[in-house]
Enzyme design. Structure first.
Site: not given
Ligand SMILES: [Fe+2]
Ligand SMILES: [Fe+2]
Length: 272
Positions: A40, A67-68, A153, A180
């Site tokens: 992120n 995933n990002h 993750h 997070h």
């Molecule tokens: Fe994240």
């Molecule tokens: Fe993530």
């Protein structure tokens, strides 16, 4: 061997916290390898070459993702040229980049860093358990690598705990990222693998998982898509991570402790 894994870096506030605190933490905790989850880092969405460079300059040795990872399209080409950036190993065969990297310490020791993604409440992916099995067949702990660190993750704590028990005794540490929020369950499992469900994020905690709180709250209240693209919160960030001390002879953990510095969360810095 001392390892520090920093959780998801969100936007400028998160990057600034890494730049401000990582050099001192590496020195004070005698860190051999710093892993930073950077999925992120680019304004909350993905990572690019320039920001990867900034994180390396701050002391990151390996950048993991999740995933990002492809939110910034330029990373698709760049990841092939930079083996220090990992994408989840259980993406389908043929995906650019790699899900593991053997990082040489220059003194004969090597740390295998593995990035995997869970499947519960996430996009469908290949089996992360089978993916770890295949990697361990190639790099068994002790002969293939002095230490093995897995950034798992994932959304669900159940999947994270199950994965850690599956890996117990065969890797040095399983550390969760993605939610997070740091969890209070740092422990060494019976087989000697260090585990913590989630490292938390490097971001402003006056937010909703690092993003501006008003926009996020409105979305939950109204169930309408927001007119504005969500933006990272820009207040002072907390660096959240996990410190692991590993026995070089066995590759198993001697100690695991959370790390929290700066910003709003209660501070915790391990004492050597
Ligand atoms: Fe994240
Ligand atoms: Fe993530």
């Amino acid at each position: 061997m001392h390892i520090l894994l920093c959780g998801d870096v969100v936007g400028r506030a998160g990057r600034d916290a890494v730049k401000q605190y990582l050099p001192g933490l590496k020195r004070d905790l005698a860190i051999d390898v710093a892993i930073v989850n950077a999925e992120n880092a680019a304004h909350g969405f993905g990572l690019n070459e320039r920001l990867a460079g900034e994180l390396y300059e701050a002391g990151a040795d390996i950048l993991s993702t999740g995933n990002h990872v492809w939110d910034q399209r330029e990373l698709i080409a760049y990841i092939e040229r930079d083996p220090r950036i990992l994408r989840p190993a259980n993406f389908p065969p043929g995906t650019p980049g790699a899900g593991h990297h053997l990082f040489p310490l220059g003194d004969g020791r090597g740390v295998l860093v593995v990035n995997l993604m869970g499947r519960l409440f996430m996009e469908p992916l290949d089996d992360p358990f089978a993916a770890l099995e295949a990697i361990l067949a190639q790099f068994p702990l002790g002969t293939g690598a002095t230490a093995i660190i897995v950034d798992f993750h994932a959304e669900a704590t159940s999947e994270k705990m199950a994965f850690a028990h599956f890996a117990d005794g065969r890797v040095s540490a399983v550390i969760g990222t993605h939610t997070h929020v740091p969890t209070a369950d740092a422990q060494i499992l019976p087989g000697g693998t260090a585990f913590m469900s989630d490292a938390g994020m490097c971001a402003d905690y006056d937010s909703v998982i690092g993003m501006e709180k008003q926009v996020s709250v409105r979305r939950f209240v109204t169930k309408m898509p927001s007119e504005k693209k969500p933006k990272p919160a820009e207040g002072e960030a907390t660096l959240c991570g996990v410190f692991v001390d590993i026995d070089d002879r066995t590759g198993l953990a001697r100690r695991i402790e959370p790390v929290r510095v700066g910003g709003r969360l209660s501070p915790h810095i391990p004492l050597l």
